[in-house]
Scaffold this motif. Sequence first.
Motif, PDB file in Angstrom:
ATOM      1  N   UNK A  19     -41.540  57.342  22.619  1.00 40.80           N
ATOM      2  CA  UNK A  19     -41.564  58.097  23.815  1.00 40.80           C
ATOM      3  C   UNK A  19     -42.405  58.154  24.862  1.00 40.80           C
ATOM      4  N   UNK A  20     -42.151  57.883  25.940  1.00 42.79           N
ATOM      5  CA  UNK A  20     -43.071  57.303  27.376  1.00 42.79           C
ATOM      6  C   UNK A  20     -43.838  58.106  28.084  1.00 42.79           C
ATOM      7  N   UNK A  21     -45.146  58.297  28.251  1.00 42.37           N
ATOM      8  CA  UNK A  21     -46.120  58.993  29.293  1.00 42.37           C
ATOM      9  C   UNK A  21     -45.520  59.237  30.246  1.00 42.37           C
ATOM     10  N   UNK A  22     -45.668  60.281  30.985  1.00 44.22           N
ATOM     11  CA  UNK A  22     -44.484  60.409  31.717  1.00 44.22           C
ATOM     12  C   UNK A  22     -44.792  59.218  33.074  1.00 44.22           C
ATOM     13  N   UNK A  23     -43.642  59.303  33.557  1.00 41.81           N
ATOM     14  CA  UNK A  23     -43.528  58.767  34.894  1.00 41.81           C
ATOM     15  C   UNK A  23     -43.390  56.752  34.138  1.00 41.81           C
ATOM     16  N   UNK A  24     -43.525  56.674  32.950  1.00 41.14           N
ATOM     17  CA  UNK A  24     -43.144  55.524  32.568  1.00 41.14           C
ATOM     18  C   UNK A  24     -42.323  55.062  31.831  1.00 41.14           C
ATOM     19  N   UNK A  25     -41.427  53.694  31.323  1.00 38.22           N
ATOM     20  CA  UNK A  25     -40.532  53.552  31.489  1.00 38.22           C
ATOM     21  C   UNK A  25     -39.572  52.560  30.541  1.00 38.22           C
ATOM     22  N   UNK A  26     -39.138  51.532  30.500  1.00 39.39           N
ATOM     23  CA  UNK A  26     -38.757  50.350  29.706  1.00 39.39           C
ATOM     24  C   UNK A  26     -38.291  50.224  31.001  1.00 39.39           C
ATOM     25  N   UNK A  27     -38.436  48.743  31.669  1.00 37.86           N
ATOM     26  CA  UNK A  27     -38.512  47.869  32.965  1.00 37.86           C
ATOM     27  C   UNK A  27     -37.648  46.997  33.160  1.00 37.86           C
ATOM     28  N   UNK A  28     -37.693  46.266  32.245  1.00 37.31           N
ATOM     29  CA  UNK A  28     -36.660  45.029  31.314  1.00 37.31           C
ATOM     30  C   UNK A  28     -35.637  44.523  30.561  1.00 37.31           C
ATOM     31  N   UNK A  29     -35.078  43.990  29.907  1.00 37.19           N
ATOM     32  CA  UNK A  29     -34.510  43.793  28.983  1.00 37.19           C
ATOM     33  C   UNK A  29     -35.192  43.626  27.736  1.00 37.19           C
TER      34      UNK A  29
ATOM     35  N   UNK B 102     -29.563  48.576  40.533  1.00 43.46           N
ATOM     36  CA  UNK B 102     -30.351  47.456  39.593  1.00 43.46           C
ATOM     37  C   UNK B 102     -30.717  48.125  37.921  1.00 43.46           C
ATOM     38  N   UNK B 103     -30.729  46.709  37.469  1.00 47.30           N
ATOM     39  CA  UNK B 103     -30.673  47.514  36.037  1.00 47.30           C
ATOM     40  C   UNK B 103     -31.963  48.473  35.994  1.00 47.30           C
ATOM     41  N   UNK B 104     -32.411  49.125  35.379  1.00 43.45           N
ATOM     42  CA  UNK B 104     -33.632  50.159  34.740  1.00 43.45           C
ATOM     43  C   UNK B 104     -33.598  51.264  35.832  1.00 43.45           C
ATOM     44  N   UNK B 105     -33.218  51.516  37.119  1.00 40.65           N
ATOM     45  CA  UNK B 105     -32.991  51.962  38.173  1.00 40.65           C
ATOM     46  C   UNK B 105     -32.282  53.078  37.478  1.00 40.65           C
ATOM     47  N   UNK B 106     -32.465  54.217  38.532  1.00 41.34           N
ATOM     48  CA  UNK B 106     -31.969  55.831  37.702  1.00 41.34           C
ATOM     49  C   UNK B 106     -31.687  56.425  39.003  1.00 41.34           C
ATOM     50  N   UNK B 107     -30.748  57.137  39.100  1.00 42.58           N
ATOM     51  CA  UNK B 107     -30.755  57.508  40.848  1.00 42.58           C
ATOM     52  C   UNK B 107     -30.793  59.424  40.672  1.00 42.58           C
ATOM     53  N   UNK B 108     -31.865  59.412  41.478  1.00 41.14           N
ATOM     54  CA  UNK B 108     -32.478  60.567  41.132  1.00 41.14           C
ATOM     55  C   UNK B 108     -31.212  61.909  42.415  1.00 41.14           C
ATOM     56  N   UNK B 109     -30.735  61.678  43.464  1.00 41.21           N
ATOM     57  CA  UNK B 109     -29.785  62.358  44.307  1.00 41.21           C
ATOM     58  C   UNK B 109     -28.949  61.355  45.741  1.00 41.21           C
ATOM     59  N   UNK B 110     -28.080  61.884  45.836  1.00 41.57           N
ATOM     60  CA  UNK B 110     -27.249  60.870  46.636  1.00 41.57           C
ATOM     61  C   UNK B 110     -27.225  62.261  47.812  1.00 41.57           C
ATOM     62  N   UNK B 111     -26.978  62.041  49.451  1.00 42.63           N
ATOM     63  CA  UNK B 111     -27.460  62.783  50.189  1.00 42.63           C
ATOM     64  C   UNK B 111     -26.389  62.003  51.463  1.00 42.63           C
ATOM     65  N   UNK B 112     -25.371  62.590  52.203  1.00 43.90           N
ATOM     66  CA  UNK B 112     -24.765  63.382  51.427  1.00 43.90           C
ATOM     67  C   UNK B 112     -24.055  63.189  50.421  1.00 43.90           C
ATOM     68  N   UNK B 113     -24.076  64.404  49.441  1.00 44.06           N
ATOM     69  CA  UNK B 113     -23.130  64.002  48.084  1.00 44.06           C
ATOM     70  C   UNK B 113     -20.999  63.478  48.177  1.00 44.06           C
TER      71      UNK B 113
END
Length: 315
Positions: free
Chosen positions: A148-158, A296-307
């Motif tokens: 479990x990661x601290x807020x705003x921290x995540x795995x960033x590479x392989x 890109x790897x380990x990126x997560x989409x927040x939103x797409x405008x327009x959808x």
Amino acid sequence: MAIVKLSPVERRRLTAFASCLALAIVAWVFTVLSNPYDFVIRKVISYKNSPQKKSFHQLQSDTVDATVHGTGWQMLFSRFTDDSKPLDIDLQTLDKRNYVVLSTQLFAINKKQAENRQIVGIDPDTLYFDFSNRRFKKVPVKLVKSIKYEKQYFQSDDIEIKPSEVTVSGPSEVISKIEYWKTDTLRGTDINETLQGQLKLQPVKEGNMSVYPKTVQVKIPVDEFTEKSLQVPVKVINNSNYYNVKIFPQKVKVTFVTSLNDYPNIDEAFFVAAADLDLWRLHGYNVLPVKINRLPPYCRIVKIEPANVDFIIKK
């Protein structure tokens, strides 16, 4: 009912008699339990010095009944205490025969027992084994993790595992079914930096198998993540009839989270935004939803405008 009335002298005598009787019983119990006895306890067996060039399968249970020579106190408390330490059985003689006689190993076994708790017999005394050819196979290591990661921290590479493969050996029919070998569970909470260290592999469950090495080095890159937005062109896909398609708008704003290390290097070339024309051709859509088919790897989409994008088709 008649009540016997005792005089003070008689009550003192009765009390003295009861006290002496109780002391005599306690003394007798201590004397009896201090005497030596032979009693049986169930013990788990483990193996050492297994044959290196051939594999084996035991033909009996992995527990034996050990006759222990000890005091009555030890016999009494053996029923309430769990002596989980296994008996180490030497399999060196399996190079010449398919059985092991345990009585010949009592001296070595008793070296690891308490002096006042020696094993005088084991049932069964002879263990028999079925042999098969030993097979060696390299399999990838599979990391088991609960992080479990601290807020705003995540795995960033392989994840890096060294070595990435281990060698398992044992009976051919067992080894052929093994596709990977798991590690012990790597646990962590509130993680905000890269994790790295040595981790044990899960032990073998059968005495006729082995895994080497027994530990691996694990590294999980961890970084702080932040939001970033880019204008990404939209590509029309599944235009099998080669229509002249115009979409509006031609670019969409993609908001995503990425690690701080990767933040300055990521641009729109890392993304592919697509609008599927089959949704109009097969299902009659009036607008086309935008999907990100590559990022890109380990990126997560927040939103797409327009959808969704509008489109015009010129035949």
